[in-house]
Write an enzyme that holds these catalytic residues in place. Structure first.
Site, PDB file in Angstrom:
ATOM      1  N   ARG A 172      27.748  28.869  29.375  1.00 56.99           N
ATOM      2  CA  ARG A 172      27.859  29.701  30.578  1.00 56.99           C
ATOM      3  C   ARG A 172      27.156  31.051  30.429  1.00 56.99           C
ATOM      4  NH1 ARG A 172      28.876  25.354  31.338  1.00 56.99           N
ATOM      5  NH2 ARG A 172      30.700  24.381  32.262  1.00 56.99           N
ATOM      6  N   SER A 221      36.009  27.634  38.941  1.00 52.86           N
ATOM      7  CA  SER A 221      36.640  27.941  37.649  1.00 52.86           C
ATOM      8  C   SER A 221      36.695  29.450  37.441  1.00 52.86           C
ATOM      9  CB  SER A 221      35.859  27.296  36.502  1.00 52.86           C
ATOM     10  OG  SER A 221      35.925  25.891  36.580  1.00 52.86           O
ATOM     11  N   GLU A 295      34.691  33.668  34.314  1.00 53.85           N
ATOM     12  CA  GLU A 295      33.531  32.875  34.729  1.00 53.85           C
ATOM     13  C   GLU A 295      33.095  33.285  36.132  1.00 53.85           C
ATOM     14  OE1 GLU A 295      32.378  28.186  35.392  1.00 53.85           O
ATOM     15  OE2 GLU A 295      33.579  28.761  33.651  1.00 53.85           O
TER      16      GLU A 295
END
Length: 302
Positions: A172, A221, A295
């Site tokens: 990520r 998320s 996130e």
């Protein structure tokens, strides 16, 4: 004279003091000083070249993984939306997609062309620009597994081309320059029967519908998975599933269906949503010693 009184001429839309909540999945947040929706890459390049470097620039996509704070966003917010930004084409085993194309559209286009490897994009509720920025992935696959190259414009409106290696992708995260506004990406998959690829996409879609609150006002998320842990389980074990948390509005909560998804039940403010995330981070750290990292992207003035 304010900088907004002397903005460059554009062919797209340039809106002053534009509320950003309607452009996000949470449906909260303040206004942009200016919102620019460029007509095409040339329009964007000309605008960036003429815009004073002192004016901050923030890029948003479809707002699926974003909190816009209640105080709004300073400077110009750029949103790549419309047909010019969402084109997807296939040639051999490669797929080329505009930064404004929905990830799910790219997955479906790859299936139609008989190209396997991009099915996971059917499970990501965002657009290609965001996928490039954060190495988006799910169900065991990530952007880095299929990306060949991408190009975009830097803050000065100059074209920048990067190969996969230039991104320095990790979980990520990308090491690409933060000021690049992505325009287009090229992916490489492997040949497969279109019906086989489509079947795997259908499986991902059905799984997502059963396990995620996709019809709620959510941001996807919330936290990245820490090494050796699942964020949803840390949130759940700390007792935050379905627990309403309010700061300045009606409150936000983590979904009963998936405890790593925050939702706006109706009257939440951005402060409620971000405040919930921070409260959970602090609680999980105190109880387990594990640090949860965001996130979801948060932008703007509090």
């Amino acid at each position: 004279m304010a900088w907004t009184d002397n903005l460059p001429a554009v062919r797209g839309k340039l809106l002053l003091n534009e509320p950003l909540g309607p452009y996000t999945w949470f449906r909260v947040g303040g206004a942009a000083d200016a919102l620019f929706i460029p007509a095409d890459a040339d329009d964007l390049a000309d605008f960036l070249k003429a815009l004073p470097e002192s004016v901050p620039v923030t890029v948003i996509g479809v707002g699926s993984n974003l909190i816009v704070r209640d105080g709004g966003v300073e400077g110009v917010v750029i949103r790549l939306a419309g047909r010019a930004w969402g084109q997807v084409t296939a040639d051999g085993d490669t797929v080329t997609a505009g930064a404004g194309a929905l990830d799910s559209m790219v997955a479906r286009a790859s299936a139609k062309a008989g190209i396997a490897g991009l099915e996971f994009y059917a499970g990501i509720p965002g657009s290609i620009g965001g996928a490039l920025t954060m190495n988006a992935g799910c169900y065991g696959s990530e952007t880095k597994d299929v990306l060949v190259s991408a190009w975009g414009l830097n803050r000065r409106g100059e074209r920048v081309e990067l190969s996969l290696a230039d991104f320095g992708y990790t979980y990520r995260h990308s090491n690409a320059p933060a000021d690049i506004i992505w325009i287009e990406a090229t992916y490489r998959g492997t040949p497969d029967a279109p019906e086989a690829v489509a079947a795997r996409i259908q499986e991902i879609t059905e799984r997502r519908e059963k396990t995620q609150p996709i019809r709620e006002k959510t941001g996807g998320s919330t936290f990245k998975n820490p090494d050796g842990h699942s964020s949803w389980k840390l949130v759940d074990d700390a007792g935050w599933r379905g627990k309403l948390h309010a700061v300045t509005g009606g409150g936000a909560k983590f979904s009963e269906l998936h405890s790593n998804f925050m939702i706006n039940p109706g009257e939440a403010t951005a402060a409620d949503i971000e405040g919930l995330g921070e409260a959970v981070r602090a609680d999980v750290l105190e109880k387990t010693g594990v640090q949860l990292n965001w996130e979801i992207r948060r932008i703007g003035r509090k």
